[in-house]
Design a protein around this motif. Structure first.
Motif, PDB file in Angstrom:
ATOM      1  N   ASP A  90      39.029  45.085  40.725  1.00  0.00           N
ATOM      2  CA  ASP A  90      38.393  43.812  40.857  1.00  0.00           C
ATOM      3  C   ASP A  90      37.681  43.571  39.136  1.00  0.00           C
ATOM      4  O   ASP A  90      36.919  44.486  38.978  1.00  0.00           O
ATOM      5  N   TYR A  91      38.035  42.484  38.614  1.00  0.00           N
ATOM      6  CA  TYR A  91      37.497  42.432  37.346  1.00  0.00           C
ATOM      7  C   TYR A  91      36.809  41.095  37.383  1.00  0.00           C
ATOM      8  O   TYR A  91      37.217  39.957  37.782  1.00  0.00           O
ATOM      9  N   GLY A  92      35.325  41.185  36.849  1.00  0.00           N
ATOM     10  CA  GLY A  92      34.678  40.054  36.540  1.00  0.00           C
ATOM     11  C   GLY A  92      33.701  40.258  35.467  1.00  0.00           C
ATOM     12  O   GLY A  92      33.568  41.127  34.875  1.00  0.00           O
ATOM     13  N   ARG A  93      33.538  38.985  34.685  1.00  0.00           N
ATOM     14  CA  ARG A  93      32.629  38.982  33.444  1.00  0.00           C
ATOM     15  C   ARG A  93      31.498  38.239  33.529  1.00  0.00           C
ATOM     16  O   ARG A  93      31.606  36.979  34.105  1.00  0.00           O
ATOM     17  N   CYS A  94      30.392  38.840  33.467  1.00  0.00           N
ATOM     18  CA  CYS A  94      29.300  37.834  33.217  1.00  0.00           C
ATOM     19  C   CYS A  94      28.500  37.948  31.899  1.00  0.00           C
ATOM     20  O   CYS A  94      28.456  39.107  31.472  1.00  0.00           O
ATOM     21  N   GLU A  95      28.158  36.753  31.797  1.00  0.00           N
ATOM     22  CA  GLU A  95      27.499  36.509  30.134  1.00  0.00           C
ATOM     23  C   GLU A  95      26.005  35.954  30.670  1.00  0.00           C
ATOM     24  O   GLU A  95      26.003  34.890  31.042  1.00  0.00           O
TER      25      GLU A  95
END
Length: 85
Positions: free
Chosen positions: A30-35
């Protein structure tokens, strides 16, 4: 870095980290990106699966279950095992 299922053919070794990750026999990703911007904090609750996190542009601090603060810098990789928060 490319993650593949152990059910697919694997190319030749790309380095020690790749070899270690392949040895974990990952079934899916599972891939997620948080900035995030200051101030921020994230609580990782107890979970059934291990999670990988990669630190991008700026560093951060991890408060460990042992009560220690660990500095993480851009380029660091973090493995949070399943279990307690």
């Amino acid at each position: 870095m490319v993650f593949t299922s152990p059910k697919t053919a694997l190319p030749a070794s790309e380095g020690p980290l790749t070899d270690i990750l392949r040895g974990l026999r990952l079934d899916g990703v599972d891939y997620g990106r948080c900035e995030l911007s200051e101030p921020w904090a994230v609580l990782f609750p107890a979970q059934k699966a291990a999670r990988f996190h990669f630190i991008g542009r700026r560093g951060c601090w991890l408060f460990s279950p042992a009560g220690e603060w660990i500095e993480l810098t851009p380029g660091d990789a973090l493995l949070l095992p399943r279990g307690a928060e």
